[in-house]
Design an enzyme around this catalytic site. Structure first.
Site, PDB file in Angstrom:
ATOM      1  N   ASP A 150       1.403  10.448   3.749  1.00 24.43           N
ATOM      2  CA  ASP A 150       1.616  11.304   4.803  1.00 24.43           C
ATOM      3  C   ASP A 150       0.562  12.217   4.952  1.00 24.43           C
ATOM      4  O   ASP A 150       0.168  13.332   5.229  1.00 24.43           O
ATOM      5  CB  ASP A 150       2.981  12.145   4.512  1.00 24.43           C
ATOM      6  CG  ASP A 150       3.822  12.801   4.870  1.00 24.43           C
ATOM      7  OD1 ASP A 150       3.898  12.681   6.168  1.00 24.43           O
ATOM      8  OD2 ASP A 150       4.940  13.295   4.620  1.00 24.43           O
ATOM      9  N   CYS A 199      15.257  46.356 -12.479  1.00 23.44           N
ATOM     10  CA  CYS A 199      16.640  46.796 -12.334  1.00 23.44           C
ATOM     11  C   CYS A 199      15.965  47.618 -14.162  1.00 23.44           C
ATOM     12  O   CYS A 199      15.462  46.826 -14.853  1.00 23.44           O
ATOM     13  CB  CYS A 199      17.631  45.725 -12.854  1.00 23.44           C
ATOM     14  SG  CYS A 199      18.867  46.962 -14.130  1.00 23.44           S
ATOM     15  N   CYS A 244      20.519  47.971  -8.504  1.00 20.83           N
ATOM     16  CA  CYS A 244      20.514  47.023  -9.124  1.00 20.83           C
ATOM     17  C   CYS A 244      22.099  46.418  -8.820  1.00 20.83           C
ATOM     18  O   CYS A 244      22.639  47.176  -9.632  1.00 20.83           O
ATOM     19  CB  CYS A 244      20.780  46.452 -11.311  1.00 20.83           C
ATOM     20  SG  CYS A 244      21.249  45.328 -12.293  1.00 20.83           S
ATOM     21  N   LYS A 280      10.684   3.531   3.397  1.00 17.03           N
ATOM     22  CA  LYS A 280      10.447   4.856   3.424  1.00 17.03           C
ATOM     23  C   LYS A 280      11.733   4.858   2.023  1.00 17.03           C
ATOM     24  O   LYS A 280      12.127   4.254   1.406  1.00 17.03           O
ATOM     25  CB  LYS A 280      11.609   5.834   4.133  1.00 17.03           C
ATOM     26  CG  LYS A 280      10.902   5.802   5.864  1.00 17.03           C
ATOM     27  CD  LYS A 280      10.294   6.737   6.025  1.00 17.03           C
ATOM     28  CE  LYS A 280       9.486   6.949   7.708  1.00 17.03           C
ATOM     29  NZ  LYS A 280       9.574   8.841   7.687  1.00 17.03           N
ATOM     30  N   CYS A 335      24.268  46.249 -12.337  1.00 19.85           N
ATOM     31  CA  CYS A 335      25.311  47.181 -13.289  1.00 19.85           C
ATOM     32  C   CYS A 335      24.523  48.825 -12.504  1.00 19.85           C
ATOM     33  O   CYS A 335      24.762  49.427 -13.029  1.00 19.85           O
ATOM     34  CB  CYS A 335      23.855  47.270 -14.423  1.00 19.85           C
ATOM     35  SG  CYS A 335      21.871  47.966 -13.629  1.00 19.85           S
ATOM     36  N   TYR A 390      -8.421   7.884   3.313  1.00 19.53           N
ATOM     37  CA  TYR A 390      -7.694   7.342   3.102  1.00 19.53           C
ATOM     38  C   TYR A 390      -7.860   5.622   3.772  1.00 19.53           C
ATOM     39  O   TYR A 390      -7.393   6.129   5.073  1.00 19.53           O
ATOM     40  CB  TYR A 390      -6.416   6.550   2.145  1.00 19.53           C
ATOM     41  CG  TYR A 390      -6.884   7.438   0.479  1.00 19.53           C
ATOM     42  CD1 TYR A 390      -8.006   6.342  -0.627  1.00 19.53           C
ATOM     43  CD2 TYR A 390      -5.900   7.596  -0.079  1.00 19.53           C
ATOM     44  CE1 TYR A 390      -7.932   6.907  -1.806  1.00 19.53           C
ATOM     45  CE2 TYR A 390      -6.396   8.552  -1.405  1.00 19.53           C
ATOM     46  CZ  TYR A 390      -6.862   8.046  -1.449  1.00 19.53           C
ATOM     47  OH  TYR A 390      -6.801   8.437  -3.211  1.00 19.53           O
ATOM     48  N   CYS A 415      22.477  46.964 -18.942  1.00 24.61           N
ATOM     49  CA  CYS A 415      22.844  45.642 -17.698  1.00 24.61           C
ATOM     50  C   CYS A 415      22.974  44.789 -18.435  1.00 24.61           C
ATOM     51  O   CYS A 415      21.930  44.064 -18.614  1.00 24.61           O
ATOM     52  CB  CYS A 415      21.490  45.532 -16.851  1.00 24.61           C
ATOM     53  SG  CYS A 415      21.362  44.574 -15.366  1.00 24.61           S
ATOM     54  N   GLU A 466       0.303  -0.707   0.177  1.00 22.03           N
ATOM     55  CA  GLU A 466      -0.087  -0.096  -0.037  1.00 22.03           C
ATOM     56  C   GLU A 466       0.658   1.295  -0.564  1.00 22.03           C
ATOM     57  O   GLU A 466       2.021   1.443   0.372  1.00 22.03           O
ATOM     58  CB  GLU A 466      -0.614   0.065   1.369  1.00 22.03           C
ATOM     59  CG  GLU A 466      -1.606  -1.274   1.767  1.00 22.03           C
ATOM     60  CD  GLU A 466      -2.496  -1.463   3.086  1.00 22.03           C
ATOM     61  OE1 GLU A 466      -2.382  -0.007   3.481  1.00 22.03           O
ATOM     62  OE2 GLU A 466      -3.206  -2.028   2.878  1.00 22.03           O
ATOM     63  N   LYS A 471       2.487   4.903   1.540  1.00 22.81           N
ATOM     64  CA  LYS A 471       2.467   5.259   2.892  1.00 22.81           C
ATOM     65  C   LYS A 471       2.009   6.304   3.022  1.00 22.81           C
ATOM     66  O   LYS A 471       2.583   7.346   2.548  1.00 22.81           O
ATOM     67  CB  LYS A 471       3.585   4.837   4.034  1.00 22.81           C
ATOM     68  CG  LYS A 471       3.587   5.578   5.127  1.00 22.81           C
ATOM     69  CD  LYS A 471       4.404   5.042   6.176  1.00 22.81           C
ATOM     70  CE  LYS A 471       4.553   5.791   7.814  1.00 22.81           C
ATOM     71  NZ  LYS A 471       4.215   6.711   7.613  1.00 22.81           N
TER      72      LYS A 471
END
Ligand code: IVH
Length: 713
Positions: free
Chosen positions: A135, A454, A436, A342, A439, A247, A460, A131, A133
């Site tokens: 969380d 910027c 910036c 796991k 630049c 579930y 730039c 099945e 697992k």
């Protein structure tokens, strides 16, 4: 305050071992309380598991250190006073966790089971049920005479909390169950306790966090914490607004067969019956034979993990035969006949070394947390975006902080939480710079905008570099081998300045660069040559006009047929293109109104870039024009993107949520709330085969446009 010692001690002497065990117990108590009782963990699960396993190992090698109150003997945290306590008729146990994430985890379990059952090499494989697992959090649902009378959390395994009111708000949990007409299904017994997991789907979680953010309320770290928080809401009206799912995976107290209760032979049969009685049982439950079957399941689900609509942290193996389960029995904390196997953790702890500000193609400034390298979700992560000024403020990540980093699937790594109690003294809050960083031009944030930009434009160098990389990427004109390192060098050394300069590069200039041999220089030149033969959508997309992604570029090419027509189109003409709104139209117009952009286009053409302009006449038929389709769950063959592409190519609009105006819902495995909605609204539901038939323009009737029919409890 308890701090976490992350260093593993070498095999300690007796005194050191006693001290370490006491320290671990204190830490585990503290974290179990934060996690189970307060729903506010300070450390990721993987960290908790490590501490727990260290204590288990210590107690195994020094049995005299075991205490009655050791967390290894308990299952969870204490019960909050605000909910009534429920003593479980049958204790809610935990399962042993196998953290070896490879095949040997399953093999070791099978070997233990065989040994326990006294089986030899010649005996046949053991039958298992495998099945997911989930969380989320474990829940015991008690039905008397088929009516849900109580829902209780696991609590410490013996005593949980009565959360009936909140659980009643979960649509997937039946309030009343009835024996179906089918003679093969046993009747619903007078007393039935169903156990399973309450969880939150990822899409529901994202939507909930978006709502929380809008309301200026606290967001949740992950779906599990959001689910736990919802179940523990004292106000069931709030709980009702938190979208939870369920579930079923087992039973608690049930009327015994002597008194008319069901007699199951296998766990699988039990699950099938639960399904027939109306409980959600995940479709990926499977029977598996021996270690080989378990390993195959673990691998298969591992590959699917990120495409599931909910989080799992592993799979669970259970001996299928209930007679064998009884024969094997339990150890203190766990059954011997089941194990959780796991997958690599998707959350880990690390520290923030620095916060950089990066400049993108459109001048957008993005704060990025530079992290001490950490292995999470299968890769080593060293960067996590903080998105923009507001996000950075909301997360309040500071240099020196210990943070929880999450990486799931191909999703970019994210900082999901900061361990406030580990913040170094004097850590400064991050602020967005007003210049910036590349630049030095002013960086501004327009009112109503999330991004700081910027203002340097093509002055730039960061923006110029990003523009080149965007143009050269695979989805645009594709210049193979032109990566960020090379572009950095080309721009920083002044070899090139503008996009068309790329096509004027000579071998001498290229070969003079660092780490660039003549051969690789030649390869780049060849790739540049090859990229000149492109398509209009790729070229348009490659120009990097704001708001013009691949789909818009395709729509423009199709509508106007040629580049000159696109460049000359008025705002009104642009608005005639399907899916182009005022903002996009304005952005396209602005782009082509800039003389230097027109100049770039002309120069690229002069360098020999060409494409077929005749696409407009060669328009494909659009059998699904005007239809709205929603995709949910995992399809057997097509990926989500492939299905979307094919639908869009056929003229359909692919939407994210189901409404009464949706024409079709395409549902794959583990489809959830969207499928429920489709049924609620009477929207036509298709499987993959149905979708393919639809794309072929065959055999699927036009769906009706029904009135709302809500016949659910
Ligand atoms: S069976 C006696 N099956 O994992 C066996 N548990 O440590 C009882 N969990 O918090 C558990 N998915 O809620 C079982 N398919 C599954 C599960 C599952 C998740 C959770 C369970 C509990 C923990 C068990």
């Amino acid at each position: 305050m308890v701090t976490v010692d992350l260093f593993e001690a070498a095999e300690p002497g007796p005194d050191a071992a006693a001290a370490r065990a006491a320290a671990l117990r204190a830490q585990l108590h503290h974290h179990a309380h934060r996690y189970y009782t307060l729903d506010d963990p300070e450390i990721p699960d993987a960290e908790y598991d490590r501490l727990f396993q260290e204590l288990q190992a210590l107690e195994a090698s020094h049995p005299e250190l075991q205490t009655a109150d050791s967390p290894t003997r308990r299952v969870g945290g204490r019960v909050l006073d605000a909910f009534a306590s429920v003593r479980h008729a049958v204790p809610m146990l935990s399962i042993r966790t196998e953290t070896d994430t490879g095949a040997s985890g399953a093999q070791a379990f099978d070997a233990r089971v065989r040994k326990e059952l006294g089986l030899g090499d010649a005996d046949p494989p053991v039958g298992y049920v495998a099945e997911l697992k989930f969380d989320g959090l474990a829940m015991n649902l008690r039905y008397e005479q088929g009516v849900l009378v109580q829902a209780a959390t696991r609590g410490d395994g013996e005593v949980g909390e009565d959360v009936t009111q909140n659980v009643r708000t979960i649509g997937q949990i039946p309030l009343r169950i009835e024996t179906p007409g089918d003679a093969t299904v046993p009747p619903v017994p007078p007393v039935l306790e169903v156990r399973g997991e309450v969880y939150m789907r990822r899409d529901d979680f994202e939507a909930l966090n978006a709502r929380q953010r809008e309301k200026g309320e606290k967001t949740f770290v992950n779906p599990r914490n959001a689910a736990a928080g919802a179940v523990r809401q004292l106000d069931p009206a709030i709980a009702a607004q938190r979208p939870l799912s369920f579930y079923a995976y087992g039973l608690g107290e049930v009327t015994p067969p002597e008194l008319g209760g069901p007699a199951f032979d296998t766990h699988f049969q039990l699950l099938q019956t639960l399904k027939s009685w109306g409980f959600p049982v995940v479709s990926s439950v499977e029977r598996a034979q021996g270690a080989t079957g378990l390993v195959a399941y673990h691998e298969r689900i591992g590959a699917l993990r990120d495409s599931l609509p909910f989080d799992i942290d592993g799979v669970v193996y259970k001996v299928d035969s209930l007679a064998l389960q009884r024969q094997m029995g339990f150890v203190t904390r766990e059954p011997r006949w089941a194990i959780a196997h796991k997958y690599p953790a998707q959350e880990q702890l690390t520290t923030v070394l620095d916060i950089d500000v990066q400049v993108g193609r459109t001048g957008k400034l993005t704060p990025v947390a530079k992290l001490a390298p950490v292995f999470v979700g299968g890769v080593t992560v060293t960067n996590a975006t903080l998105h923009n000024a507001d996000e950075a403020r909301r997360k309040d990540v500071r240099v020196g902080d210990t943070v929880i980093v999450r990486r799931a699937g191909d999703v970019i790594p994210e900082v999901v939480g900061v361990l406030a109690n580990k913040r170094p003294a004097g850590a400064q809050m991050f602020t967005m710079p007003d210049r910036c960083p590349v630049c030095g031009s002013a960086a501004v944030r327009e009112p109503g905008e999330a991004d700081t930009r910027c203002t340097g434009g093509l002055f730039c160098s960061a923006q110029r570099k990003q523009a080149m990389l965007h143009f050269a990427q695979r989805r645009a004109v594709e210049v193979e081998g032109l990566g960020d390192k090379l572009v950095d060098q080309l721009v920083d050394t002044g070899v090139i300045n503008t996009l068309p300069d790329l096509y004027r590069l000579g071998l001498t200039a290229l070969a003079s660069l660092d780490r660039m041999a003549e051969k690789s220089g030649q390869n780049i030149l060849q790739a540049l040559e090859k990229s000149k033969q492109t398509t209009l959508p790729r070229f348009l997309f490659g120009l990097g006009i704001r708001h013009v992604g691949e789909a818009t570029a395709k729509a423009l090419a199709r509508h106007f047929g040629g580049l000159d027509a696109v460049m000359a189109a008025t705002q009104e003409q642009l608005l005639e293109v399907p899916d182009i709104g005022p903002i996009v139209a304005q952005s396209i117009r602005t782009f082509f109104d800039q003389p230097h952009n027109r100049e770039v286009v002309e120069q690229l053409r002069a360098c020999g870039m060409t494409w077929d302009e005749g696409e407009r006449t060669a328009q494909a038929p659009k059998p699904l024009a005007g239809k709205t389709v929603v995709l949910t769950g995992t399809l057997p063959i097509l990926t989500r993107d492939q299905a979307k592409d094919r639908l869009e190519a056929a003229g359909a609009k692919v939407a994210g949520s189901v409404s009464r105006k949706t024409h079709y819902v395409v549902a794959g495995a583990d489809a959830g709330s969207k499928l429920d909605k489709a049924r609620e609204f009477g929207v036509k539901v298709l499987d993959e085969a149905g979708l393919l038939a639809l794309l072929d323009g065959a055999g699927v009737d036009d769906p009706p446009n029904p009135e709302k029919t809500d016949d659910r409890a």
